[in-house]
Design a protein around this motif. Structure first.
Motif, PDB file in Angstrom:
ATOM      1  N   SER A   1       0.808  -1.214   0.000  1.00  0.00           N
ATOM      2  CA  SER A   1       0.000   0.000   0.000  1.00  0.00           C
ATOM      3  C   SER A   1       0.846   1.271   0.000  1.00  0.00           C
ATOM      4  N   VAL A   2       2.132   1.148   0.363  1.00  0.00           N
ATOM      5  CA  VAL A   2       3.011   2.317   0.345  1.00  0.00           C
ATOM      6  C   VAL A   2       4.054   2.200  -0.769  1.00  0.00           C
ATOM      7  N   ASN A   3       3.785   1.346  -1.747  1.00  0.00           N
ATOM      8  CA  ASN A   3       4.693   1.194  -2.881  1.00  0.00           C
ATOM      9  C   ASN A   3       4.476   2.342  -3.859  1.00  0.00           C
ATOM     10  N   SER A   4       5.565   2.927  -4.325  1.00  0.00           N
ATOM     11  CA  SER A   4       5.456   4.049  -5.259  1.00  0.00           C
ATOM     12  C   SER A   4       5.262   3.592  -6.697  1.00  0.00           C
ATOM     13  N   GLY A   5       5.407   2.301  -6.954  1.00  0.00           N
ATOM     14  CA  GLY A   5       5.275   1.796  -8.318  1.00  0.00           C
ATOM     15  C   GLY A   5       3.818   1.605  -8.722  1.00  0.00           C
ATOM     16  N   GLN A   6       3.634   1.296 -10.002  1.00  0.00           N
ATOM     17  CA  GLN A   6       2.302   1.134 -10.568  1.00  0.00           C
ATOM     18  C   GLN A   6       1.776  -0.294 -10.429  1.00  0.00           C
ATOM     19  N   PHE A   7       2.636  -1.236 -10.047  1.00  0.00           N
ATOM     20  CA  PHE A   7       2.243  -2.633 -10.040  1.00  0.00           C
ATOM     21  C   PHE A   7       2.450  -3.230  -8.654  1.00  0.00           C
ATOM     22  N   LEU A   8       1.702  -4.286  -8.380  1.00  0.00           N
ATOM     23  CA  LEU A   8       1.778  -4.961  -7.092  1.00  0.00           C
ATOM     24  C   LEU A   8       2.872  -6.015  -7.140  1.00  0.00           C
TER      25      LEU A   8
ATOM     26  N   TRP B   1      -1.190   6.173  -3.028  1.00  0.00           N
ATOM     27  CA  TRP B   1      -2.408   5.384  -3.195  1.00  0.00           C
ATOM     28  C   TRP B   1      -3.438   5.716  -2.123  1.00  0.00           C
ATOM     29  N   TYR B   2      -2.974   6.081  -0.940  1.00  0.00           N
ATOM     30  CA  TYR B   2      -3.909   6.579   0.074  1.00  0.00           C
ATOM     31  C   TYR B   2      -4.495   7.919  -0.376  1.00  0.00           C
TER      32      TYR B   2
ATOM     33  N   PHE C   1      -7.003   7.289  -3.041  1.00  0.00           N
ATOM     34  CA  PHE C   1      -8.236   6.752  -2.458  1.00  0.00           C
ATOM     35  C   PHE C   1      -9.087   7.868  -1.863  1.00  0.00           C
ATOM     36  N   LEU C   2      -8.474   8.765  -1.107  1.00  0.00           N
ATOM     37  CA  LEU C   2      -9.212   9.838  -0.456  1.00  0.00           C
ATOM     38  C   LEU C   2      -9.731  10.877  -1.447  1.00  0.00           C
ATOM     39  N   GLU C   3      -9.075  11.000  -2.595  1.00  0.00           N
ATOM     40  CA  GLU C   3      -9.490  12.000  -3.581  1.00  0.00           C
ATOM     41  C   GLU C   3     -10.407  11.434  -4.655  1.00  0.00           C
ATOM     42  N   SER C   4     -10.674  10.135  -4.617  1.00  0.00           N
ATOM     43  CA  SER C   4     -11.503   9.515  -5.642  1.00  0.00           C
ATOM     44  C   SER C   4     -12.990   9.634  -5.283  1.00  0.00           C
ATOM     45  N   PRO C   5     -13.797  10.294  -6.096  1.00  0.00           N
ATOM     46  CA  PRO C   5     -15.240  10.388  -5.803  1.00  0.00           C
ATOM     47  C   PRO C   5     -15.905   9.022  -5.762  1.00  0.00           C
ATOM     48  N   ARG C   6     -15.450   8.095  -6.610  1.00  0.00           N
ATOM     49  CA  ARG C   6     -16.066   6.770  -6.645  1.00  0.00           C
ATOM     50  C   ARG C   6     -15.815   6.012  -5.349  1.00  0.00           C
ATOM     51  N   TRP C   7     -14.566   6.029  -4.860  1.00  0.00           N
ATOM     52  CA  TRP C   7     -14.247   5.331  -3.626  1.00  0.00           C
ATOM     53  C   TRP C   7     -14.916   5.999  -2.431  1.00  0.00           C
TER      54      TRP C   7
ATOM     55  N   GLU D   1     -11.948  -6.267 -12.560  1.00  0.00           N
ATOM     56  CA  GLU D   1     -11.761  -5.511 -13.791  1.00  0.00           C
ATOM     57  C   GLU D   1     -10.338  -4.991 -13.957  1.00  0.00           C
ATOM     58  N   ASN D   2      -9.799  -4.408 -12.907  1.00  0.00           N
ATOM     59  CA  ASN D   2      -8.472  -3.809 -13.013  1.00  0.00           C
ATOM     60  C   ASN D   2      -7.858  -3.720 -11.626  1.00  0.00           C
ATOM     61  N   ILE D   3      -6.811  -4.509 -11.397  1.00  0.00           N
ATOM     62  CA  ILE D   3      -6.194  -4.533 -10.080  1.00  0.00           C
ATOM     63  C   ILE D   3      -5.367  -3.262  -9.896  1.00  0.00           C
ATOM     64  N   SER D   4      -5.886  -2.356  -9.079  1.00  0.00           N
ATOM     65  CA  SER D   4      -5.218  -1.097  -8.815  1.00  0.00           C
ATOM     66  C   SER D   4      -4.567  -1.137  -7.439  1.00  0.00           C
ATOM     67  N   PRO D   5      -3.389  -0.519  -7.272  1.00  0.00           N
ATOM     68  CA  PRO D   5      -2.768  -0.472  -5.940  1.00  0.00           C
ATOM     69  C   PRO D   5      -3.622   0.246  -4.908  1.00  0.00           C
ATOM     70  N   ILE D   6      -4.641   0.986  -5.351  1.00  0.00           N
ATOM     71  CA  ILE D   6      -5.538   1.628  -4.389  1.00  0.00           C
ATOM     72  C   ILE D   6      -6.201   0.584  -3.502  1.00  0.00           C
ATOM     73  N   ILE D   7      -6.443  -0.599  -4.057  1.00  0.00           N
ATOM     74  CA  ILE D   7      -7.095  -1.653  -3.293  1.00  0.00           C
ATOM     75  C   ILE D   7      -6.248  -2.049  -2.092  1.00  0.00           C
ATOM     76  N   THR D   8      -4.924  -2.028  -2.229  1.00  0.00           N
ATOM     77  CA  THR D   8      -4.067  -2.375  -1.100  1.00  0.00           C
ATOM     78  C   THR D   8      -4.174  -1.331   0.004  1.00  0.00           C
TER      79      THR D   8
END
Length: 274
Positions: free
Chosen positions: A39-46, A57-58, A61-67, A235-242
């Motif tokens: 969750s604190v990785n700066s890269g685009q992939f897990l 990614w935190y 998450f906080l800035e995403s209207p959907r989340w 659909e799309n594994i995003s690091p936001i999920i971590t």
């Protein structure tokens, strides 16, 4: 005072017990421990090793209207479901513990059935029951479904608390002229409050973490946080999920700490009463 000294054989089996318990604990915690650093990785992939450390990614998450919409839906549905489940579960517990009648075991089994029946079967049942009533894709339907799933947890915890409750206290208050409502709020409720609060926490956790019923009953406007995570993984594994998973893990730790505090308070109250 016992002065028993453990033999080498006892020490051996004690160490085997501790090592086995530690291995099981590590086995259960390893997937969670593996997710949190990502969750604190700066890269685009897990991937390991981590490319760097960042809280991006935190922030995403906080800035995403959907989340944020999913979080608000989960908190709203969870709060209302917890209130309804706590009220219904407490009333059911009082009736089932205090009363003696034929079919009591059958009614208890029916009340606890949402915990036993596979959740996918319950979700399909909710869908076919709510669809003709127009309750699918609505907050009302989702709240009612989550209330049904959460109520058994309140019934179990409150019933367990009532098992150690001295009903002579309620009878004494009634004999002094107290109204049944006054007896409940001034005598019974303060003593069963730790169990009631524990049930409410379990009910909220049940609603907040539920995804199967939400997939079938809720619509796009009622998208909850677990459902959003499920859709993101599919659909799309995003690091936001971590980042979301880490936040939920910390919430679970706080929940367990609260339950332990309530358990100890209940023990203190029973000690004072006895």
């Amino acid at each position: 005072m016992s002065t028993h000294t453990r033999t080498p054989t006892e020490w051996f089996w004690l160490w085997v017990l501790w090592l086995s318990a530690g291995f099981v604990l590590f086995f259960l915690m390893a997937p969670i421990i593996a997710i949190m650093p990502l969750s604190v990785n700066s890269g685009q992939f897990l991937t390991y090793p981590l490319q760097g450390y960042s809280l991006r990614w935190y922030e995403a998450f906080l800035e995403s209207p959907r989340w944020m919409s999913a979080v608000k839906n989960s908190l709203f549905v969870g709060s209302i479901s917890t209130l309804l489940a706590t009220t219904l579960g407490t009333l059911a517990s009082l009736g089932l513990v205090r009363a003696t009648f034929r079919g009591k075991g059958l009614i208890m089994a029916i009340v606890l059935s949402p915990m036993i029946v596979p959740v996918i079967i319950t979700a399909v049942g909710f869908y076919f029951f709510f669809a003709p009533l127009g309750l699918t894709s609505s907050y009302t339907g989702l709240i009612l479904a989550h209330t049904a799933l959460a109520t058994p947890f309140v019934v179990i915890t409150v019933s367990a608390t009532l098992q150690g409750f001295d009903m002579n206290l309620a009878k004494a208050a009634a004999s002094l002229g107290a109204h049944p409502t006054t007896v409940f709020f001034r005598v019974i409720l303060p003593l069963i409050l730790p169990g009631l609060a524990s049930g409410a926490l379990f009910a909220f956790a049940t609603s907040f973490d539920e995804v199967v019923v939400a997939l079938l009953v809720a619509g796009p406007q009622q998208n909850t946080l677990p459902r959003e995570m499920f859709s993101g993984i599919r659909e799309n594994i995003s690091p936001i999920i971590t980042a979301v998973a880490t936040i939920l893990t910390l919430m679970s730790i706080a929940l367990l700490a609260s339950l332990e505090a309530l358990r100890r308070r209940g023990e203190r109250l029973r000690g004072i009463k006895s």
